[in-house]
Write a protein that holds these residues in place. Structure first.
Motif, short mmCIF file in Angstrom:
data_model
loop_
_atom_site.label_atom_id
_atom_site.label_comp_id
_atom_site.label_asym_id
_atom_site.label_seq_id
_atom_site.Cartn_x
_atom_site.Cartn_y
_atom_site.Cartn_z
N MET A 46 -4.02 34.87 -1.04
CA MET A 46 -4.43 34.47 -2.39
C MET A 46 -4.82 33.00 -2.38
SD MET A 46 -2.28 34.86 -5.94
CE MET A 46 -3.04 34.45 -7.52
N THR A 47 -5.93 32.68 -3.04
CA THR A 47 -6.44 31.31 -3.07
C THR A 47 -5.45 30.38 -3.77
OG1 THR A 47 -8.71 32.12 -3.14
CG2 THR A 47 -8.34 29.85 -3.80
N ASP A 48 -5.15 29.26 -3.12
CA ASP A 48 -4.26 28.27 -3.70
C ASP A 48 -5.11 27.20 -4.38
OD1 ASP A 48 -2.30 26.52 -4.39
OD2 ASP A 48 -1.72 25.98 -2.35
N LEU A 49 -5.10 27.19 -5.72
CA LEU A 49 -5.91 26.24 -6.46
C LEU A 49 -5.19 24.93 -6.73
CD1 LEU A 49 -7.56 28.60 -9.13
CD2 LEU A 49 -8.39 27.98 -6.85
N LEU A 50 -3.91 24.85 -6.40
CA LEU A 50 -3.14 23.63 -6.64
C LEU A 50 -3.45 22.58 -5.59
CD1 LEU A 50 0.33 25.18 -7.54
CD2 LEU A 50 -1.48 24.46 -9.11
N TYR A 51 -3.25 21.33 -5.95
CA TYR A 51 -3.46 20.23 -5.02
C TYR A 51 -2.20 20.03 -4.19
CZ TYR A 51 -7.35 19.10 -8.16
OH TYR A 51 -8.50 19.15 -8.93
N SER A 52 -2.37 19.84 -2.89
CA SER A 52 -1.24 19.57 -2.02
C SER A 52 -0.79 18.11 -2.18
CB SER A 52 -1.62 19.82 -0.56
OG SER A 52 -2.59 18.87 -0.13
N GLU A 53 0.37 17.79 -1.63
CA GLU A 53 0.85 16.40 -1.70
C GLU A 53 -0.12 15.46 -0.99
OE1 GLU A 53 4.79 15.98 -0.25
OE2 GLU A 53 5.68 17.42 -1.65
N GLU A 54 -0.68 15.91 0.12
CA GLU A 54 -1.63 15.07 0.85
C GLU A 54 -2.89 14.84 0.03
OE1 GLU A 54 -0.16 17.76 2.03
OE2 GLU A 54 1.17 16.97 3.59
N GLU A 55 -3.34 15.86 -0.67
CA GLU A 55 -4.53 15.72 -1.50
C GLU A 55 -4.29 14.78 -2.67
OE1 GLU A 55 -6.30 20.18 -0.45
OE2 GLU A 55 -5.25 19.81 -2.35
N GLU A 56 -3.11 14.84 -3.26
CA GLU A 56 -2.78 13.93 -4.36
C GLU A 56 -2.67 12.49 -3.85
OE1 GLU A 56 -3.07 14.44 -7.30
OE2 GLU A 56 -2.50 16.46 -7.88
N ALA A 57 -2.13 12.33 -2.65
CA ALA A 57 -2.06 10.98 -2.07
C ALA A 57 -3.45 10.44 -1.79
CB ALA A 57 -1.23 11.02 -0.78
N LEU A 58 -4.33 11.30 -1.31
CA LEU A 58 -5.71 10.89 -1.08
C LEU A 58 -6.37 10.50 -2.39
CD1 LEU A 58 -8.26 10.66 0.68
CD2 LEU A 58 -8.61 13.12 0.36
N ARG A 59 -6.15 11.29 -3.43
CA ARG A 59 -6.73 10.98 -4.75
C ARG A 59 -6.26 9.60 -5.22
NH1 ARG A 59 -8.41 14.14 -8.59
NH2 ARG A 59 -7.32 15.99 -7.86
N ALA A 60 -4.97 9.33 -5.09
CA ALA A 60 -4.43 8.06 -5.56
C ALA A 60 -5.05 6.89 -4.81
CB ALA A 60 -2.91 8.05 -5.40
N ALA A 61 -5.23 7.05 -3.50
CA ALA A 61 -5.81 5.97 -2.70
C ALA A 61 -7.26 5.71 -3.09
CB ALA A 61 -5.71 6.32 -1.21
N VAL A 62 -8.03 6.79 -3.26
CA VAL A 62 -9.43 6.63 -3.64
C VAL A 62 -9.55 6.05 -5.04
CG1 VAL A 62 -11.61 7.84 -4.07
CG2 VAL A 62 -10.18 8.50 -2.12
N ARG A 63 -8.72 6.51 -5.96
CA ARG A 63 -8.79 6.00 -7.33
C ARG A 63 -8.43 4.52 -7.38
NH1 ARG A 63 -6.39 9.29 -12.43
NH2 ARG A 63 -7.83 10.79 -11.49
N ASP A 64 -7.43 4.10 -6.61
CA ASP A 64 -7.06 2.69 -6.57
C ASP A 64 -8.23 1.84 -6.08
OD1 ASP A 64 -4.55 3.21 -7.52
OD2 ASP A 64 -3.55 3.12 -5.58
N LEU A 65 -8.89 2.32 -5.02
CA LEU A 65 -10.03 1.57 -4.48
C LEU A 65 -11.15 1.47 -5.51
CD1 LEU A 65 -11.49 0.24 -2.05
CD2 LEU A 65 -12.35 2.52 -1.47
N LEU A 66 -11.45 2.58 -6.18
CA LEU A 66 -12.53 2.58 -7.16
C LEU A 66 -12.17 1.74 -8.38
CD1 LEU A 66 -13.60 6.33 -6.96
CD2 LEU A 66 -14.79 4.36 -6.00
N THR A 67 -10.91 1.74 -8.78
CA THR A 67 -10.48 0.91 -9.90
C THR A 67 -10.71 -0.56 -9.62
OG1 THR A 67 -8.80 2.54 -10.55
CG2 THR A 67 -8.51 0.29 -11.36
N ASP A 68 -10.46 -0.96 -8.36
CA ASP A 68 -10.59 -2.36 -7.98
C ASP A 68 -12.04 -2.78 -7.71
OD1 ASP A 68 -7.85 -2.66 -8.18
OD2 ASP A 68 -7.49 -2.33 -6.03
#
Length: 357
Positions: free
Chosen positions: A1-23
């Motif tokens: 079954m397809t897992d549509l949730l974000y993994s911990e690694e994906e959330e960490a990646l999101r946070a890193a990219v968002r921080d960079l773009l914010t700055d």
């Protein structure tokens, strides 16, 4: 079954990219860039590609990449869409990279994966996977012809050009005349390529490489559209909570609550469709169907979200200084990129055997 949730690694990646773009990718920065002759932010691209290694997410580790999957790329594109970042990520790290993966050209893959070079597939941004692709003429080992609607060609170091002999050729960008076109979305400029005896190196067969690249582009574009829609919804809710009329928040009016609730449902459904497409590209299961579903749904939702944001911000939303117009233009341009919603609905009908009445 397809897992549509974000993994911990994906959330960490999101946070890193968002921080960079914010700055490094504020609204003021983006507006200033699109008013200049150099709309692309190459310093930001360098941070994403070289500093964080995000240009090589789709490339296997043994070929110089990160060995990740389309799921991680989708997270990056969500954040880039939320910031309307003027970087060639979709064109180089997804489209050109997927074409080279099909051709198994390790030399160019390594350059794109490490950010040493920016690539662009010389196929019009409007072209859908499976559609006829315009080619150039191969004559005496040199390429001749003109191609239009090529995204991010202005900053590309290498162009992947389909020729009439069925081959895909790597051409140095400085061997091609790049003519800027008027683009609705100023953060993703288009250009016409004029090849007049340009030398090229054949890297593989064009048809399977272009088909693979455009399918991945359509599926992952849905994640960028999700980022645009999510920003529009979030900012509109914030504005309506702060804006007051008759001594009460505008967001407290029932009619606006209903519009926001409907928009929230659309964005939630878009997230599911975009995640399903990214997962299908990562696993190779039901890929064509998942991509068609995502693109059939994504474009109308992204455009609707941006239009609602524009209207519900009132007069301020009509100003050049407010970023809403950037998101509306990106949503409109994305709605015809890599196939329209109607084209993807037709493709989906054919895939599942649904006949028109």
């Amino acid at each position: 079954m397809t897992d549509l949730l974000y993994s911990e690694e994906e959330e960490a990646l999101r946070a890193a990219v968002r921080d960079l773009l914010t700055d490094h990718c504020s609204t003021a920065d983006v507006l200033a860039r699109i008013e200049s002759d150099t709309p692309h932010d190459l310093a930001l691209w360098k941070s994403l590609a070289e500093g964080m290694g995000l240009a090589g997410l789709l490339v296997p580790e043994e070929q110089g990449g990160q060995g990740a999957s389309a799921r991680e790329v989708a997270v990056v594109l969500e954040e880039l869409g939320r910031a309307v970042a003027p970087v060639p990520y979709l064109t180089s790290a997804v489209v050109a990279t997927e074409a080279l993966l099909a051709c198994r050209d390790e030399e160019l893959l390594g350059q794109l994966a490490t950010g040493r070079a920016i690539g662009a597939l010389a196929v019009g941004l409007h072209t859908a996977s499976g559609a006829a692709v315009k080619t150039v003429r191969l004559e005496d080992g040199a390429l001749h012809g003109e191609l239009t609607g090529i995204a991010d060609a202005a900053v590309a170091d290498v162009l992947l050009v389909p020729a009439d002999d069925g081959g895909l050729y790597a051409v140095a960008a400085n061997a091609v005349t790049v003519l800027p076109q008027t683009s609705l979305d100023l953060t993703r400029p288009l250009a016409t390529l004029r090849l007049q005896g340009a030398p090229g190196r054949r890297v593989g067969d064009a048809e399977p490489a272009v088909r693979r690249a455009l399918r991945a582009a359509a599926g992952l574009l849905a994640s960028e559209q999700l980022g645009v829609a999510d920003w529009a919804l979030t900012e509109t809710v914030r504005h309506l909570k702060e804006r007051k009329q008759f001594n009460r928040p505008v967001g407290g009016f029932q009619a606006l609550k209903h519009r926001l609730a409907q928009l929230w449902l659309e964005v939630v459904n878009l997230r599911a469709a975009a995640r399903a497409a990214a997962d299908a590209l990562a696993t190779g299961e039901d890929t064509d169907v998942s991509v068609a579903v995502a693109q059939a749904y994504a474009a109308p939702v992204a455009v609707h979200a941006a239009e609602e944001a524009l209207q519900l911000h009132g007069g301020i939303g009509m100003t050049w200084e407010h970023p809403i117009h950037l998101y509306l233009k990106r949503a409109k341009a994305d709605s015809i990129a890599h196939g329209t919603a109607g084209a993807h609905r037709e493709a989906l009908a054919a895939l599942v055997g649904l006949q028109a009445p």
